[in-house]
Design an enzyme around this catalytic site. Structure first.
Site, PDB file in Angstrom:
ATOM      1  N   LYS A 163     -10.332  -2.417   8.356  1.00 16.15           N
ATOM      2  CA  LYS A 163      -9.002  -1.847   9.015  1.00 16.15           C
ATOM      3  C   LYS A 163      -9.358  -1.450  10.223  1.00 16.15           C
ATOM      4  O   LYS A 163      -9.919  -0.124  10.293  1.00 16.15           O
ATOM      5  CB  LYS A 163      -8.483  -0.799   8.007  1.00 16.15           C
ATOM      6  CG  LYS A 163      -7.385  -0.127   8.522  1.00 16.15           C
ATOM      7  CD  LYS A 163      -7.063   1.119   7.669  1.00 16.15           C
ATOM      8  CE  LYS A 163      -6.055   2.126   7.970  1.00 16.15           C
ATOM      9  NZ  LYS A 163      -5.535   3.143   7.318  1.00 16.15           N
ATOM     10  N   THR A 187      -4.644   5.938   2.507  1.00 19.98           N
ATOM     11  CA  THR A 187      -5.472   7.408   2.538  1.00 19.98           C
ATOM     12  C   THR A 187      -6.172   7.709   1.416  1.00 19.98           C
ATOM     13  O   THR A 187      -6.109   8.992   0.793  1.00 19.98           O
ATOM     14  CB  THR A 187      -4.089   8.389   3.014  1.00 19.98           C
ATOM     15  OG1 THR A 187      -3.188   7.772   3.755  1.00 19.98           O
ATOM     16  CG2 THR A 187      -4.775   9.667   3.533  1.00 19.98           C
ATOM     17  N   GLY A 245       0.635   0.750  15.126  1.00 21.56           N
ATOM     18  CA  GLY A 245       1.588   0.462  16.317  1.00 21.56           C
ATOM     19  C   GLY A 245       1.541  -1.210  16.513  1.00 21.56           C
ATOM     20  O   GLY A 245       2.169  -1.582  17.496  1.00 21.56           O
ATOM     21  N   GLU A 297       0.776  -1.322  -0.050  1.00 20.32           N
ATOM     22  CA  GLU A 297       0.113   0.036   0.000  1.00 20.32           C
ATOM     23  C   GLU A 297       0.879   1.329  -0.224  1.00 20.32           C
ATOM     24  O   GLU A 297       1.827   1.452   0.917  1.00 20.32           O
ATOM     25  CB  GLU A 297      -1.068  -0.133   1.317  1.00 20.32           C
ATOM     26  CG  GLU A 297      -1.454   1.360   1.685  1.00 20.32           C
ATOM     27  CD  GLU A 297      -2.134   1.410   3.053  1.00 20.32           C
ATOM     28  OE1 GLU A 297      -2.254   2.499   3.330  1.00 20.32           O
ATOM     29  OE2 GLU A 297      -2.349   0.439   3.662  1.00 20.32           O
TER      30      GLU A 297
END
Length: 205
Positions: free
Chosen positions: A127, A67, A157, A38
């Site tokens: 997601k 995005t 994270g 991505e």
């Protein structure tokens, strides 16, 4: 096409990747076992990077954009050869645009309301973002109400050390950003980090 995600359900998030290094980084990731790449649209010349990766990797990997915020952006990604649309939010129009272009749609969700809205709009997978805020406990709670078989990717994270906890909580896969790639990191180092994630995922399964 969704099947390739199941081979190794880890998404390499290549934020701030530049086209000149795209193919070398992509090849290193594929060599390590990654099948989904991505390029976020807030990277430099992202559509050029997507086009280069799609041409170089062919059917060895699914390449797409992150995005993605508007239907127009989704169409631009498809025109560049992208087959994956990832967004930080749930927007039914963006999901529809991705599906219209035969792209996989992975919208961002954080609540049950967003998750069910995304599924109703035709999302292929969800997601969970930002995953570090929800934590494995948040995912486990969400899993309790989602339809069986829903693919949920933890994004934000995630590290090789935390993959076992995410897997135990029900994560179908994960999106990996700065722990995997940052500008200036060599393709060889990206490949080493990718291999560590692959090993951690396989061990957790």
């Amino acid at each position: 096409m969704i099947g390739i995600l199941d081979e190794l359900p880890l998404v390499a998030i290549l934020r701030r990747l530049v086209p000149e290094e795209a193919v070398e980084v992509g090849e290193a990731l594929v060599a390590a076992g990654f099948r989904t790449l991505e390029v976020p649209l807030n990277s430099p010349r992202p559509l050029e990077s997507i086009a280069r990766l799609a041409e170089a990797l062919g059917d060895r990997a699914i390449v797409g954009a992150g995005t993605v915020l508007t239907p127009a952006e989704a169409h631009a990604v498809a025109d560049a050869g992208g087959r994956l649309m990832v967004s930080p939010n749930t927007d039914a129009a963006v999901i529809a645009a991705a599906r219209d272009r035969n792209m996989l749609a992975l919208p961002g969700v954080f609540t049950a309301t967003e998750a069910f809205a995304a599924l109703a709009a035709g999302a292929d997978a969800l997601k969970l973002f930002p995953a570090e805020i929800a934590g494995p406990a948040g995912l486990k709670a969400l899993r309790a109400v989602l339809p069986a078989g829903t693919r949920v990717y933890a994004v934000g994270g995630v590290s090789p050390e935390t993959i076992p906890a995410w897997r135990a909580a029900g994560a179908s896969g994960a999106g990996l950003g700065s722990a995997l790639f940052t500008p200036g990191r060599s393709a060889a180092e990206v490949g080493e980090r990718a291999a560590a994630f692959v090993s951690a995922w396989r061990a957790a399964n």
